[in-house]
Design a protein around this motif. Structure first.
Motif, PDB file in Angstrom:
ATOM      1  N   MET A   1      30.368 -38.224 -11.672  1.00  0.00           N
ATOM      2  CA  MET A   1      28.919 -38.078 -11.503  1.00  0.00           C
ATOM      3  C   MET A   1      28.156 -39.188 -12.222  1.00  0.00           C
ATOM      4  SD  MET A   1      28.772 -35.740  -9.366  1.00  0.00           S
ATOM      5  CE  MET A   1      26.993 -35.907  -9.236  1.00  0.00           C
ATOM      6  N   MET A   2      28.675 -39.662 -13.341  1.00  0.00           N
ATOM      7  CA  MET A   2      28.031 -40.778 -14.043  1.00  0.00           C
ATOM      8  C   MET A   2      28.042 -42.031 -13.178  1.00  0.00           C
ATOM      9  SD  MET A   2      29.368 -40.331 -17.978  1.00  0.00           S
ATOM     10  CE  MET A   2      28.743 -39.010 -19.034  1.00  0.00           C
ATOM     11  N   VAL A   3      29.131 -42.257 -12.452  1.00  0.00           N
ATOM     12  CA  VAL A   3      29.213 -43.414 -11.553  1.00  0.00           C
ATOM     13  C   VAL A   3      28.198 -43.275 -10.413  1.00  0.00           C
ATOM     14  CG1 VAL A   3      30.671 -44.617  -9.878  1.00  0.00           C
ATOM     15  CG2 VAL A   3      31.610 -43.945 -12.107  1.00  0.00           C
ATOM     16  N   ILE A   4      28.107 -42.095  -9.826  1.00  0.00           N
ATOM     17  CA  ILE A   4      27.139 -41.874  -8.740  1.00  0.00           C
ATOM     18  C   ILE A   4      25.720 -42.090  -9.234  1.00  0.00           C
ATOM     19  CG2 ILE A   4      26.172 -40.130  -7.187  1.00  0.00           C
ATOM     20  CD1 ILE A   4      29.002 -38.936  -6.966  1.00  0.00           C
ATOM     21  N   VAL A   5      25.395 -41.560 -10.415  1.00  0.00           N
ATOM     22  CA  VAL A   5      24.061 -41.740 -10.993  1.00  0.00           C
ATOM     23  C   VAL A   5      23.799 -43.221 -11.273  1.00  0.00           C
ATOM     24  CG1 VAL A   5      22.638 -41.275 -13.032  1.00  0.00           C
ATOM     25  CG2 VAL A   5      23.915 -39.423 -11.953  1.00  0.00           C
ATOM     26  N   SER A   6      24.822 -43.935 -11.738  1.00  0.00           N
ATOM     27  CA  SER A   6      24.676 -45.357 -12.029  1.00  0.00           C
ATOM     28  C   SER A   6      24.301 -46.141 -10.775  1.00  0.00           C
ATOM     29  CB  SER A   6      25.976 -45.896 -12.622  1.00  0.00           C
ATOM     30  OG  SER A   6      25.888 -47.278 -12.887  1.00  0.00           O
ATOM     31  N   VAL A   7      24.921 -45.807  -9.659  1.00  0.00           N
ATOM     32  CA  VAL A   7      24.608 -46.485  -8.402  1.00  0.00           C
ATOM     33  C   VAL A   7      23.198 -46.130  -7.933  1.00  0.00           C
ATOM     34  CG1 VAL A   7      25.237 -46.706  -5.965  1.00  0.00           C
ATOM     35  CG2 VAL A   7      27.031 -46.632  -7.716  1.00  0.00           C
ATOM     36  N   LEU A   8      22.845 -44.854  -8.003  1.00  0.00           N
ATOM     37  CA  LEU A   8      21.514 -44.422  -7.568  1.00  0.00           C
ATOM     38  C   LEU A   8      20.408 -45.058  -8.409  1.00  0.00           C
ATOM     39  CD1 LEU A   8      22.063 -40.616  -6.810  1.00  0.00           C
ATOM     40  CD2 LEU A   8      21.447 -42.405  -5.177  1.00  0.00           C
ATOM     41  N   ARG A   9      20.683 -45.283  -9.699  1.00  0.00           N
ATOM     42  CA  ARG A   9      19.669 -45.864 -10.573  1.00  0.00           C
ATOM     43  C   ARG A   9      19.222 -47.245 -10.057  1.00  0.00           C
ATOM     44  NH1 ARG A   9      18.476 -45.222 -16.059  1.00  0.00           N
ATOM     45  NH2 ARG A   9      20.299 -43.913 -16.408  1.00  0.00           N
ATOM     46  N   GLN A  10      20.140 -47.972  -9.414  1.00  0.00           N
ATOM     47  CA  GLN A  10      19.824 -49.320  -8.956  1.00  0.00           C
ATOM     48  C   GLN A  10      18.897 -49.345  -7.744  1.00  0.00           C
ATOM     49  OE1 GLN A  10      23.397 -51.806  -8.703  1.00  0.00           O
ATOM     50  NE2 GLN A  10      24.464 -50.339 -10.021  1.00  0.00           N
ATOM     51  N   THR A  11      18.617 -48.182  -7.159  1.00  0.00           N
ATOM     52  CA  THR A  11      17.756 -48.122  -5.975  1.00  0.00           C
ATOM     53  C   THR A  11      16.288 -47.901  -6.310  1.00  0.00           C
ATOM     54  OG1 THR A  11      17.934 -45.714  -5.681  1.00  0.00           O
ATOM     55  CG2 THR A  11      19.684 -47.081  -4.728  1.00  0.00           C
ATOM     56  N   GLY A  12      15.990 -47.505  -7.554  1.00  0.00           N
ATOM     57  CA  GLY A  12      14.619 -47.194  -7.929  1.00  0.00           C
ATOM     58  C   GLY A  12      14.220 -45.755  -7.646  1.00  0.00           C
ATOM     59  N   VAL A  13      15.176 -44.913  -7.210  1.00  0.00           N
ATOM     60  CA  VAL A  13      14.839 -43.549  -6.831  1.00  0.00           C
ATOM     61  C   VAL A  13      14.364 -42.719  -8.028  1.00  0.00           C
ATOM     62  CG1 VAL A  13      17.203 -42.658  -7.105  1.00  0.00           C
ATOM     63  CG2 VAL A  13      15.614 -41.536  -5.517  1.00  0.00           C
ATOM     64  N   PHE A  14      14.883 -42.984  -9.218  1.00  0.00           N
ATOM     65  CA  PHE A  14      14.453 -42.216 -10.381  1.00  0.00           C
ATOM     66  C   PHE A  14      13.011 -42.547 -10.748  1.00  0.00           C
ATOM     67  CE2 PHE A  14      19.169 -42.349 -11.192  1.00  0.00           C
ATOM     68  CZ  PHE A  14      19.379 -41.029 -10.846  1.00  0.00           C
ATOM     69  N   GLU A  15      12.642 -43.821 -10.604  1.00  0.00           N
ATOM     70  CA  GLU A  15      11.250 -44.214 -10.821  1.00  0.00           C
ATOM     71  C   GLU A  15      10.344 -43.513  -9.801  1.00  0.00           C
ATOM     72  OE1 GLU A  15       8.168 -46.689 -12.620  1.00  0.00           O
ATOM     73  OE2 GLU A  15      10.206 -46.205 -13.220  1.00  0.00           O
ATOM     74  N   TYR A  16      10.808 -43.441  -8.566  1.00  0.00           N
ATOM     75  CA  TYR A  16      10.047 -42.765  -7.498  1.00  0.00           C
ATOM     76  C   TYR A  16       9.788 -41.302  -7.868  1.00  0.00           C
ATOM     77  CZ  TYR A  16       9.126 -40.567  -2.959  1.00  0.00           C
ATOM     78  OH  TYR A  16       8.571 -39.827  -1.949  1.00  0.00           O
ATOM     79  N   VAL A  17      10.848 -40.590  -8.251  1.00  0.00           N
ATOM     80  CA  VAL A  17      10.712 -39.173  -8.581  1.00  0.00           C
ATOM     81  C   VAL A  17       9.835 -38.986  -9.818  1.00  0.00           C
ATOM     82  CG1 VAL A  17      11.967 -37.095  -9.253  1.00  0.00           C
ATOM     83  CG2 VAL A  17      12.919 -38.600  -7.517  1.00  0.00           C
ATOM     84  N   ALA A  18       9.944 -39.904 -10.781  1.00  0.00           N
ATOM     85  CA  ALA A  18       9.136 -39.799 -11.997  1.00  0.00           C
ATOM     86  C   ALA A  18       7.648 -39.910 -11.680  1.00  0.00           C
ATOM     87  CB  ALA A  18       9.553 -40.883 -12.986  1.00  0.00           C
ATOM     88  N   ILE A  19       7.301 -40.882 -10.874  1.00  0.00           N
ATOM     89  CA  ILE A  19       5.893 -41.059 -10.498  1.00  0.00           C
ATOM     90  C   ILE A  19       5.416 -39.871  -9.680  1.00  0.00           C
ATOM     91  CG2 ILE A  19       4.280 -42.491  -9.182  1.00  0.00           C
ATOM     92  CD1 ILE A  19       6.112 -44.902  -9.866  1.00  0.00           C
ATOM     93  N   TRP A  20       6.251 -39.411  -8.749  1.00  0.00           N
ATOM     94  CA  TRP A  20       5.896 -38.257  -7.915  1.00  0.00           C
ATOM     95  C   TRP A  20       5.630 -37.025  -8.777  1.00  0.00           C
ATOM     96  CZ3 TRP A  20       8.167 -33.470  -7.330  1.00  0.00           C
ATOM     97  CH2 TRP A  20       7.718 -32.694  -6.259  1.00  0.00           C
TER      98      TRP A  20
END
Length: 426
Positions: free
Chosen positions: A64-83
């Motif tokens: 799961m850490m690897v999956i999260v690491s890959v997702l982090r590079q897409t900007g999706v966490f920034e998107y959810v944070a702003i939302w």
């Protein structure tokens, strides 16, 4: 040997609590002493299901850490944070409630460790944007993950052990525990208002800046995002379908991580850079230390004495099991505790007729272990993971900072579980 094992564990626990030495060093040192004094051996430490390292937990975290690491590079966490910040209109308490409810709901479908791995990056970003202290939000989220994970078979690792030993289904957990968990989450949201009130600072300037942002602009790689979300969706579905597919969550997580790295342009180095290696090593050392207590009969002796004290009285057995499990799960990780206690509970269920009413003992064990995991910083796997992430990101959470809130939450939630079990089953 039991006295030596108990002494090593007690000293290690004190050192972890005092934070005089790094917890990973302490766990490795404790594990080394257990092996040095032949309290446990390589066979038991590395290969035993009862007293060894739980590789399912280690590899679940790694995948799961690897999956999260890959997702982090897409900007999706920034998107959810702003939302999230915009939906909460920058109000700190409203934001905390939103985040803990999302965490609890996700923990019921995923396991709680996976959930906090996904929600923690969002929390760092949104708190940075709004100028909020991140520690209270992380602590509230990990507690919500432990409460929410109690509701289902896959939500908390101890529940998987209990389901296997007690021949319980996914729906059994939903019917018997989910109603209580919903009530506990309502109470917990109200508790957050009191426990973390000093953290709710409102900065109009920062809020205005966040409200002016467009969250869609945060996405930097849409193709990688779709690939990552598709793999994550498959992984989640496989978690939920565990009773049908019979793939361990660790296997699912590793397969998902491998597929994501193989099918995308992400390099192996990029995929591994977010892995919390000190946290994984800490878990390994902790499992070996607790395994030493199992090998010498310390945990089994305590559990057996508690079982003998009930003398066939179902009501007394239920209450003792609930509170003893909560207390012991605060001291040792609840996964090895449940693995040790489940055979004893199976015997108690049989001694009390093995009927539907006797099944209350399984629910007492699950509630005590899962809710008791909130009491201290090392009571549950999710706690350890979040503290590791916080330290890595420059916002360390001390053992006592977590525990002073955890003890309050545990006492209140277990106290509420007591009348629930008594009135519904006894």
């Amino acid at each position: 040997m039991a006295a030596v094992a108990l002494t090593i564990f007690a000293v290690a626990y004190v050192l972890i609590a005092s934070e005089k030495i790094g917890r990973t060093k302490v766990a490795l040192g404790g594990a080394a002493l257990m092996l040095l004094f032949h309290i446990t051996d390589a066979e038991a430490a590395f290969f035993s299901e009862d007293s060894g390292i739980d590789w399912n937990v280690i590899f679940l975290l790694l995948g799961m850490m690897v999956i999260v690491s890959v997702l982090r590079q897409t900007g999706v966490f920034e998107y959810v944070a702003i939302w999230a910040a915009k939906r909460a209109r920058g109000r700190p308490y409203r934001l905390m409630v939103m985040l803990v409810v999302i965490t609890a709901a996700a923990s019921a479908l995923l396991d709680n460790v996976t959930t906090v791995l996904l929600i923690a990056p969002v929390t760092f970003l949104v708190c940075e944007r709004l100028g909020l202290k991140v520690a209270p939000y992380l602590i509230a989220e990990v507690m919500a993950s432990n409460i929410g994970g109690t509701a289902t078979l896959v939500g908390d690792p101890p529940n998987i052990i209990i389901a296997s030993r007690g021949d319980l289904s996914f729906n059994d957990f939903l019917v018997h525990l989910a109603p209580l968990v919903v009530g506990l989450m309502v109470v917990f949201c109200l508790l957050c208002r009191l426990l973390f009130r000093s953290a709710f600072t409102y900065d109009p300037g920062r809020v205005a800046a966040v409200m002016a942002l467009e969250e869609r602009e945060a996405i930097t790689d849409r193709r990688l995002l779709f690939q990552g979300l598709a793999v994550l969706a498959v992984v989640v579905a496989a978690f939920v379908l565990h009773p049908v597919l019979h793939y361990e969550p660790s296997v699912v997580a590793l397969l998902g991580a491998g597929l994501l790295v193989a099918a995308t342009k992400v390099t192996t180095e990029q995929a591994l850079e977010e892995v919390e290696w000190p946290t994984l090593v800490f878990f390994a050392g902790l499992f070996v230390m607790v395994g030493g207590l199992v090998e010498t009969g310390v945990i089994g002796g305590v559990s057996k004495a508690a079982a003998d004290a009930t003398e066939g009285r179902l009501g007394l057995a239920t209450m003792l099991l609930l509170w003893a499990s909560a207390g012991l799960s605060a001291i040792v990780d609840n996964i090895p505790y449940v693995a040790t206690m489940s055979p004893i509970v199976a015997d108690l269920v049989r001694q009390n007729g093995g009927n539907d009413q006797a099944q209350v003992l399984w629910w007492a064990l699950a509630l005590g272990a899962d809710l008791g995991g909130n009491a201290t910083a090392i009571g549950a796997s999710a706690n350890v993971v979040v503290l590791g992430i916080a330290a890595r990101n420059g916002h360390p959470i001390s053992f006592w900072q977590f525990t002073k809130y955890g003890l309050v939450v545990t006492l209140i939630t277990v106290a509420l579980a007591t009348p629930y079990l008594w009135l519904r089953y006894l």
